[in-house]
Design an enzyme around this catalytic site. Structure first.
Site, PDB file in Angstrom:
ATOM      1  N   ASP A 188       0.855  -1.193   0.000  1.00  0.00           N
ATOM      2  CA  ASP A 188       0.000   0.000   0.000  1.00  0.00           C
ATOM      3  C   ASP A 188       0.891   1.243   0.000  1.00  0.00           C
ATOM      4  OD1 ASP A 188      -2.192   1.952   1.013  1.00  0.00           O
ATOM      5  OD2 ASP A 188      -3.311   0.084   0.787  1.00  0.00           O
ATOM      6  N   ASP A 189       0.376   2.356   0.477  1.00  0.00           N
ATOM      7  CA  ASP A 189       1.078   3.639   0.434  1.00  0.00           C
ATOM      8  C   ASP A 189       2.439   3.537   1.144  1.00  0.00           C
ATOM      9  OD1 ASP A 189       1.531   6.324  -0.058  1.00  0.00           O
ATOM     10  OD2 ASP A 189      -0.328   7.015   0.872  1.00  0.00           O
ATOM     11  N   LYS A 198      -3.682  -0.690  -6.799  1.00  0.00           N
ATOM     12  CA  LYS A 198      -4.712  -0.083  -5.945  1.00  0.00           C
ATOM     13  C   LYS A 198      -4.578   1.423  -6.123  1.00  0.00           C
ATOM     14  CE  LYS A 198      -6.177   0.589  -1.183  1.00  0.00           C
ATOM     15  NZ  LYS A 198      -5.960   0.301   0.252  1.00  0.00           N
ATOM     16  N   ASP A 248      -5.888   5.273  -5.474  1.00  0.00           N
ATOM     17  CA  ASP A 248      -6.603   6.080  -4.490  1.00  0.00           C
ATOM     18  C   ASP A 248      -6.913   7.463  -5.070  1.00  0.00           C
ATOM     19  OD1 ASP A 248      -7.689   6.696  -2.011  1.00  0.00           O
ATOM     20  OD2 ASP A 248      -5.961   5.915  -0.908  1.00  0.00           O
ATOM     21  N   ARG A 293     -13.699   0.271  -3.752  1.00  0.00           N
ATOM     22  CA  ARG A 293     -14.088   0.589  -2.377  1.00  0.00           C
ATOM     23  C   ARG A 293     -15.269   1.551  -2.425  1.00  0.00           C
ATOM     24  NH1 ARG A 293     -10.390   1.201   1.465  1.00  0.00           N
ATOM     25  NH2 ARG A 293     -12.140   2.171   2.540  1.00  0.00           N
ATOM     26  N   ASP A 301     -12.742   3.235   5.438  1.00  0.00           N
ATOM     27  CA  ASP A 301     -11.650   2.295   5.732  1.00  0.00           C
ATOM     28  C   ASP A 301     -12.045   1.402   6.909  1.00  0.00           C
ATOM     29  OD1 ASP A 301     -10.208   3.702   3.863  1.00  0.00           O
ATOM     30  OD2 ASP A 301      -8.563   4.236   5.223  1.00  0.00           O
TER      31      ASP A 301
END
Ligand code: NAG
Ligand code: NAG
Length: 409
Positions: free
Chosen positions: A83-84, A159, A161, A218, A222
């Site tokens: 992820d990030d 992914k 965002d 999504r 979260d």
């Protein structure tokens, strides 16, 4: 000015992509399964103090080892995703993204080769705004180059965002990345946060477009490592705002966020509830847990083949709520072989003793005149045979579930 040109470019591409039907990358025909750094390891970048827990090639290699050696890969968990917080703070002299040179000193191609050598696939995170949510370089103005960079690195999942972007751009930015990923020629599974961005900005989502340009999206907050968070997600899916569950199907899935099973915040019953509900939702099963130290009971739950089979049912029809009162919900999902149904009774209440639930079967859609054989899903136990006019009674633990499959006799 630059922004405006960019938006017009997005529009042109969006129109081109519109001519095709769906993402059509051949991926995610059943809900994606894998492991993601975020919930458990967040944005820990201090490898001097936390060498075992920082976002680094070492963490990814160790988790890939565990996924392959401890049975996760063999039951279907396939994608391992960073992820990030992986990138360096600056792009290289050619404008290309580069990983943090200390934490990923061998480079991303090398890491993805390692992941592939374990029979797994490699995922990465980016953002279509100026910066990622944690402040690393975003893809705005660089989308095509970034898509190509990911393909060159051997990335299999993105992914994507929407932090630090103009909310008006979501409908251009998310499809633009779908277009550029396609242009690389490498099949890259495309996860994004488009409907969640809409929700955060008080807008309705165009789920038909979301479904067309995404493999998974999504649509709610979260997940956190506690029951209130899991319960709020279950209620959001029960309310099924804008009928989003009807947009799920092979290649395109609603993502209620990661499984938090095996961490700190859920009781054993609550862990079973998350696994059962994510299976009935046809949700991606994305773990985020330290596989080195996971409790054996949580590991067994994540690897439960009967639950995974419900989640991975090839028809890909998401379950729906068929009964709901203050605490009890009954969910059903059609599965193969044809005519079979997976059923989850969930007790969202936390009152001290198990709730007794009595179901007249014809009121939850179990109407096949010859009747059904019921099998408990967690342990595979035989629950007997039932006809539509029968009632079925069971006890559902506080914050727990009872789950079974009904197969035609
Ligand atoms: C790109 O899109 C086309 C048209 O939908 C499709 O046939 C092709 O398989 C896609 N390629 C990749 C790599 O996703
Ligand atoms: C790349 O990976 C291999 C094995 O996974 C390793 O032996 C090699 O040193 C790595 N290359 C670099 C440049 O770090």
């Amino acid at each position: 000015m630059i922004e405006k040109c960019l938006v017009l470019t997005y529009l042109a591409y969006a129109t081109i992509v519109n001519l095709a039907s769906g993402l059509n990358n051949g991926l995610a025909l059943t809900p994606p399964m894998g492991w993601l750094t975020w919930q458990r390891f967040r944005c820990q970048t201090d490898c001097a103090r936390y060498p075992d827990d920082c976002i680094s090639e070492r963490l990814i290699q160790v988790m890939a080892d565990r996924m392959a050696a401890d049975g996760y890969r063999d039951v279907g968990y396939e994608y391992i995703t960073i992820d990030d917080c992986w990138p360096a703070l600056n792009r290289d002299s050619n404008g290309r993204l580069q990983p943090d040179p200390k934490r990923f000193s061998s480079g991303m191609k090398n890491l993805s080769d390692y992941v592939h050598s374990k029979g797994l696939k490699m995922g990465i995170y980016e953002d279509f705004g100026i910066k990622t949510c944690a402040g690393y370089p975003g893809s705005e103005f660089y989308m095509q180059l970034d898509a190509q960079t990911f393909a060159d690195w051997g990335i299999d999942l993105l992914k994507f965002d929407g932090c630090n972007s103009n909310p008006d751009d979501a409908k251009f930015g998310y499809p633009a990345m779908a277009f550029y990923l396609n242009k690389t020629g490498r099949p890259i599974l495309y996860f994004n946060e488009w409907p969640l961005d809409d929700k955060l900005h008080g807008r309705k989502s165009n789920y038909a477009a979301v479904q067309q340009y995404s493999n998974a999206w999504r649509n709610f907050d979260d997940v956190n490592d506690d029951w209130d968070s899991v319960k709020s997600i279950i209620n959001y899916y029960a309310n099924n705002d804008q009928n989003f569950l009807s947009f799920a199907g092979p290649g395109a899935w609603n993502d209620p966020d990661m499984l938090v099973i095996g961490n700190y915040g859920l009781s054993p019953d609550q862990e079973r509830t998350q696994m059962a509900m994510w299976s009935i939702f046809a949700a991606p099963l994305i773990m985020s847990v330290d596989l080195r130290t996971i409790r054996p009971s949580s590991k067994a739950l994540l690897q439960n083949k009967r639950l995974i089979a419900v989640n991975q049912d090839p028809m890909g029809i998401a379950g729906r709520v068929v009964y709901k009162d203050q605490n009890i919900q009954v969910w059903t999902r059609p599965i193969l072989p044809k005519g079979s149904v997976a059923v989850v009774l969930v007790n969202l209440g936390s009152g001290g003793s198990p709730a007794q639930v009595t179901l007249p079967l014809n009121t939850i859609g179990l109407t096949y005149p010859m009747g059904y054989r019921f099998t408990e899903t967690f342990d595979g136990g035989n629950l007997g045979q039932y006809k539509p006019a029968d009632t079925f009674t069971c006890f559902v633990n506080p914050t727990g579930v009872f789950m079974f499959t009904a197969n035609l006799l």
